[in-house]
Design a protein around this motif. Structure first.
Motif, mmCIF file in Angstrom:
data_model
loop_
_atom_site.group_PDB
_atom_site.id
_atom_site.type_symbol
_atom_site.label_atom_id
_atom_site.label_comp_id
_atom_site.label_asym_id
_atom_site.label_seq_id
_atom_site.Cartn_x
_atom_site.Cartn_y
_atom_site.Cartn_z
ATOM 1 N N MET A 117 0.694 -1.189 0.039
ATOM 2 C CA MET A 117 0.032 0.113 -0.006
ATOM 3 C C MET A 117 0.692 1.260 0.034
ATOM 4 N N ILE A 118 0.042 2.321 -0.475
ATOM 5 C CA ILE A 118 1.057 3.748 -0.516
ATOM 6 C C ILE A 118 0.071 4.533 0.483
ATOM 7 N N THR A 119 0.905 5.011 1.618
ATOM 8 C CA THR A 119 0.282 6.038 2.433
ATOM 9 C C THR A 119 0.360 7.401 2.060
ATOM 10 N N LYS A 120 -0.326 8.105 3.180
ATOM 11 C CA LYS A 120 -0.424 9.815 2.730
ATOM 12 C C LYS A 120 0.918 10.216 2.468
ATOM 13 N N ASP A 121 1.862 10.194 3.188
ATOM 14 C CA ASP A 121 3.162 10.550 2.970
ATOM 15 C C ASP A 121 4.012 10.052 1.777
ATOM 16 N N PHE A 122 3.504 9.290 1.039
ATOM 17 C CA PHE A 122 4.057 8.478 -0.107
ATOM 18 C C PHE A 122 5.049 7.575 0.180
ATOM 19 N N ASN A 123 4.798 6.753 1.435
ATOM 20 C CA ASN A 123 5.703 5.858 1.873
ATOM 21 C C ASN A 123 4.957 4.373 1.464
ATOM 22 N N PHE A 124 5.851 3.252 1.318
ATOM 23 C CA PHE A 124 5.167 2.106 1.145
ATOM 24 C C PHE A 124 5.071 1.405 2.446
ATOM 25 N N VAL A 125 3.868 0.570 2.761
ATOM 26 C CA VAL A 125 3.834 -0.508 3.678
ATOM 27 C C VAL A 125 3.103 -1.644 3.082
ATOM 28 N N ASN A 126 3.855 -2.861 3.776
ATOM 29 C CA ASN A 126 3.184 -3.976 3.537
ATOM 30 C C ASN A 126 2.336 -4.622 4.695
ATOM 31 N N ILE A 127 0.937 -4.445 4.363
ATOM 32 C CA ILE A 127 -0.119 -4.732 5.501
ATOM 33 C C ILE A 127 -0.870 -5.940 5.015
ATOM 34 N N GLN A 132 -3.885 -8.024 10.289
ATOM 35 C CA GLN A 132 -2.959 -9.246 10.621
ATOM 36 C C GLN A 132 -1.673 -8.690 10.986
ATOM 37 N N ASP A 133 -1.023 -7.804 10.158
ATOM 38 C CA ASP A 133 0.368 -7.499 10.157
ATOM 39 C C ASP A 133 0.652 -6.265 9.440
ATOM 40 N N ALA A 134 1.454 -5.391 9.856
ATOM 41 C CA ALA A 134 1.910 -4.253 9.165
ATOM 42 C C ALA A 134 3.500 -3.958 9.391
ATOM 43 N N GLU A 135 4.197 -4.052 8.304
ATOM 44 C CA GLU A 135 5.438 -3.959 8.323
ATOM 45 C C GLU A 135 5.903 -3.024 6.951
ATOM 46 N N PRO A 136 7.402 -2.912 7.141
ATOM 47 C CA PRO A 136 8.107 -2.118 5.795
ATOM 48 C C PRO A 136 8.168 -2.943 4.801
ATOM 49 N N PRO A 137 8.299 -2.593 3.483
ATOM 50 C CA PRO A 137 8.370 -3.444 2.353
ATOM 51 C C PRO A 137 9.651 -4.358 2.332
ATOM 52 N N THR A 138 9.705 -5.134 1.214
ATOM 53 C CA THR A 138 10.923 -6.027 1.143
ATOM 54 C C THR A 138 12.459 -4.897 0.820
ATOM 55 N N ALA A 139 13.478 -5.604 0.732
ATOM 56 C CA ALA A 139 14.885 -4.840 0.640
ATOM 57 C C ALA A 139 14.449 -4.079 -0.670
ATOM 58 N N GLN A 140 14.036 -4.704 -1.908
ATOM 59 C CA GLN A 140 13.987 -4.018 -2.925
ATOM 60 C C GLN A 140 13.264 -2.791 -3.097
ATOM 61 N N VAL A 141 12.068 -2.946 -2.502
ATOM 62 C CA VAL A 141 11.100 -1.900 -2.632
ATOM 63 C C VAL A 141 11.646 -0.808 -1.611
ATOM 64 N N LEU A 170 -0.364 8.602 7.577
ATOM 65 C CA LEU A 170 0.945 8.590 7.611
ATOM 66 C C LEU A 170 1.361 6.968 7.809
ATOM 67 N N VAL A 171 2.618 6.888 7.263
ATOM 68 C CA VAL A 171 3.087 5.350 7.284
ATOM 69 C C VAL A 171 3.310 5.003 8.885
ATOM 70 N N ASP A 172 3.716 5.891 9.680
ATOM 71 C CA ASP A 172 3.765 5.939 11.121
ATOM 72 C C ASP A 172 2.451 5.300 11.777
ATOM 73 N N GLU A 173 1.453 6.179 11.436
ATOM 74 C CA GLU A 173 0.264 5.852 12.106
ATOM 75 C C GLU A 173 -0.337 4.444 11.626
ATOM 76 N N VAL A 174 -0.024 4.058 10.086
ATOM 77 C CA VAL A 174 -0.580 2.814 9.956
ATOM 78 C C VAL A 174 0.016 1.680 10.570
ATOM 79 N N MET A 175 1.196 1.779 10.840
ATOM 80 C CA MET A 175 2.037 0.573 11.568
ATOM 81 C C MET A 175 1.886 0.739 13.222
#
Length: 327
Positions: free
Chosen positions: A117-127, A207-216, A168-173
């Motif tokens: 997913m893409i957050t409000k601050d244009f970060n990626f999150v794997n959720i 279930q889970d929310a974490e940063p994306p993979t190394a490539q992303v 924001l990404v911090d709020e999502v996680m």
């Protein structure tokens, strides 16, 4: 004697043929009875059916729904009516991962694309989400769409993405998981009411929310670097603007004031010339000839200020300089 012997053999053959025919007819009748009995048994067996507490049965006749049966023993017309059983208990659907039958989820390409997913601050999150639903209207579930579960999954993903993009990404996680779950559920319920496919949303949870993979992450760092470069360029442009804008404003103000002064000067000069012309015209009307001569001499003074003017009648031999008469 041979003739009588042959006649006897023919009679025996006729008797045998009749017995064979009787046996064949008996077998045919018996077979028909068996087939008929089998058909009746199959019809009776397919006509009586039971529905469990976790199911509902939709009965159709020539493609049209005639009834929806709940738990119990029921009867339907054989070969004419068809039965389709639908599970009406609460079921689950993973979004962003695949269930492996153990405690560990299985990540695959399609599931990973659903969880990114893409957050409000244009970060990626794997959720990852887990959706709980149940069928409350089997007729709509079977006939209002070709693939109700795929429709449910697509609407769920759309609701999740539109909600995550507001945080924001911090709020999502961390702090906003509860709000996100509630907002996604309400949005999904609203969308399900529009499509009306007989499914009720029971619950949806993160279930889970974490940063994306190394490539992303590397791609994200590149984006962040570009963003910082853009911010630096904007700051430098703003600095240059703050330095140059006052000077440019001052120059523009100076030019405007000079233009205004030049305009006022030209207007005053034009008004003076108009007044002078008006006065001259008044004198001209009184003494046209004298005024013409005076204007002629004044014009000569302006055009030829350093020349000596001599007046002659063209006949006399003497020349009289004008400057001597002035003295």
């Amino acid at each position: 004697m041979d003739i009588f012997k042959n006649f006897k053999n023919k009679n025996d053959k006729v008797v045998i043929d009749e017995n064979v025919n009787k046996q064949i007819n008996t077998v045919k009748k018996f077979s028909s009875l068996i087939v008929l009995g089998a058909v009746i048994a199959v019809g009776i067996f397919s006509s009586i059916y039971s529905v469990s507490e976790q199911e509902q049965a939709v009965i159709t006749q020539f493609g049209k729904v005639v009834s929806v049966e709940t738990a119990g023993l029921h009867f339907k017309l054989p070969f004419i009516q068809q039965r389709t059983t639908v599970n009406t208990t609460t079921q689950g659907m993973p979004i962003g991962y695949e269930e492996s039958g153990t405690n560990d989820p299985i990540e695959d390409t399609s599931a990973y694309e659903d969880s990114m997913m893409i957050t409000k601050d244009f970060n990626f999150v794997n959720i990852d989400f887990y959706l709980e639903y149940k069928v409350v209207n089997p007729e709509n579930f079977l006939f209002n769409t070709d693939d109700p579960l795929n429709t449910l999954k697509n609407l769920t993903k759309a609701s999740i993405r539109s909600t995550i993009s507001k945080y924001l990404v911090d709020e999502v996680m961390t702090t906003a998981k509860g709000k996100i779950q509630s907002e996604v559920k309400n949005k999904l319920i609203s969308e399900m009411e529009k499509v009306n496919i007989g499914i009720e949303i029971v619950n949806i949870s993160i279930q889970d929310a974490e940063p994306p993979t190394a490539q992303v992450i590397e791609a994200f760092k590149a984006v962040e670097t570009a963003k910082q470069g853009a911010e630096t360029a904007i700051n430098n442009a703003n600095k240059y603007q703050s330095e140059k804008l006052p000077s440019a404003n001052a120059d523009a103000d100076k030019i405007l004031k000079e233009a205004e002064a030049y305009k006022e000067n030209r207007i005053a000069e034009a008004e003076g010339q108009v007044a002078r012309f008006s006065e001259t015209y008044k004198e001209y009307k009184k003494f046209p000839l004298i005024t013409k001569k005076r204007m002629f001499y004044e014009t000569l003074e302006e055009v030829l200020p350093n020349l000596n003017i001599i007046i002659t009648d063209g006949k006399t031999q003497s020349i009289y300089p004008v400057d001597k008469f002035n003295k």
